[in-house]
Enzyme design. Structure first.
Site, short mmCIF file in Angstrom:
data_model
loop_
_atom_site.label_atom_id
_atom_site.label_comp_id
_atom_site.label_asym_id
_atom_site.label_seq_id
_atom_site.Cartn_x
_atom_site.Cartn_y
_atom_site.Cartn_z
N TYR A 121 -112.75 31.63 50.10
CA TYR A 121 -112.26 31.65 48.91
C TYR A 121 -111.69 32.84 48.14
O TYR A 121 -110.78 32.78 47.61
CB TYR A 121 -113.77 31.39 47.92
N LYS A 134 -107.95 33.20 46.99
CA LYS A 134 -107.72 34.16 45.61
C LYS A 134 -106.73 35.29 45.73
O LYS A 134 -105.95 35.51 44.98
CB LYS A 134 -109.06 34.44 44.99
C1 AKB Z 1 -118.29 32.01 42.77
O1 AKB Z 1 -119.53 32.49 42.52
O2 AKB Z 1 -117.74 31.74 43.75
C2 AKB Z 1 -117.53 32.17 41.36
C3 AKB Z 1 -116.64 33.48 41.23
C4 AKB Z 1 -117.41 34.83 41.13
O3 AKB Z 1 -115.39 33.36 41.41
N1 AKB Z 1 -118.53 32.13 40.24
#
Ligand code: AKB
Length: 316
Positions: free
Chosen positions: A142, A146
């Site tokens: 993730y 990003k």
């Molecule tokens: C997550 O915990 O993945 C999200 C974020 C901090 O982007 N809430």
């Protein structure tokens, strides 16, 4: 310039549910088209269409049909869920971004919003008051998506003049919508479990401090950034944004003010390592200086407001 018409892709998620409402209040229900891959769970006060965020033609058709001028692209897999299927997370998070950036480059959109996250940071980042510009070596898929996405946003802005804007959200807490697969979700679950059962087992350890924000602040920040004059938007990666920081032990104390006898226990799981790789507090001076960001809620004000809204909703 054409009249503003907004499309929110991924409108049924935690941010989407509240952002659609905020945008409709600001710009009129008929000017905000909500869209998601699934049928909406909440009653819609304006137009809703079903679309897959990776279907370029589908999105293009909606833009043409509704005369869309701005897209808020929220569809994504969050940190914990993304670790279960890294290849799909990369595909969804990146392909959808490329589609809207390309549509904007082709002149079909005036402006794009794409959410980033504190997940762009990693264990080598300074943990306290993490600066806007600093080491960003994420360890989750993730976070990698990003960070790469922020780079693409900046590239499309510099190279093609695409007006794309982004915020690095901390953990978001709200009562209107459920969080979906993040590492910070415990800070929402605790309220539901405390009200229903008087107890909660946190999947993060007691001293795991993370930056968080109450949803009304996050929605206001998002719309304010998108409404800021272009020359004020100096960061074209993602803006650091801070609300307040706390750990599970501290929020438990706040919850107990409302639910006497509340019992908190701890069973850290794989999400602990993700949380440990993230900052504990964020320096958001760039957002404050560039477009006037200022949070309104602290930890106790957030807990008070969550309880005021959730207790009658859950208990009836
Ligand atoms: C997550 O915990 O993945 C999200 C974020 C901090 O982007 N809430």
């Amino acid at each position: 310039m054409a009249e503003k018409k907004v499309l929110v892709i991924g409108s049924s998620g935690q941010i989407g549910t509240e952002l659609v409402e905020g945008l409709r209040e600001r710009f009129g229900a008929e000017n905000v088209v909500a869209s998601d891959i699934k049928e909406p769970q909440v009653e819609q006060t304006g137009p809703f269409v079903m679309v897959d965020a990776t279907d370029r033609r589908g999105i293009e058709r909606i833009i043409e049909k509704h005369g869309i001028t701005e897209v808020y692209l929220l569809a994504a897999l969050l940190s914990a869920t993304a670790e279960k299927d890294p290849a799909f997370a990369w595909k969804l998070n990146m392909e959808s971004l490329f589609i809207v950036l390309e549509l904007a480059r082709d002149g079909k959109l005036n402006r794009v919003y794409w959410p980033s996250s504190i997940a762009v940071f990693g264990p080598t980042t300074p943990k306290h008051m993490t600066p806007q510009h600093t080491i960003a070596e994420p360890t989750t898929v993730y976070g990698i998506s990003k960070l790469a996405g922020e780079g693409w946003c900046q590239y499309y802005h510099k190279r093609y003049g695409v007006d794309v804007r982004s915020i690095r959200y901390p953990g978001l807490i709200g009562w209107r919508s459920a969080p979906g697969g993040g590492t910070t979700d415990y800070a929402v679950h605790i309220f539901h479990e405390a009200i229903k059962h008087g107890a909660y087992t946190s999947f993060l350890g007691p001293k795991t401090t993370l930056p968080m924000m109450y949803m009304p602040d996050a929605i206001r920040a998002t719309i304010d950034l998108m409404e800021a004059p272009a020359q004020h938007v100096k960061e074209r990666t993602g803006y650091n944004l801070a609300g307040f920081s706390f750990d599970p032990e501290q929020i438990a104390v706040e919850v107990e003010r409302h639910i006497p006898g509340f019992k908190m226990s701890y069973a850290p799981d794989s999400r602990q390592a993700i949380a440990d790789s993230w900052p504990q507090s964020i320096d958001d001076s760039a957002a404050r200086a560039d477009w006037g960001w200022e949070p309104r809620y602290d930890l106790s004000a957030m807990v008070d407001d969550m309880m005021t809204n959730l207790v009658p909703m859950i208990k009836g």
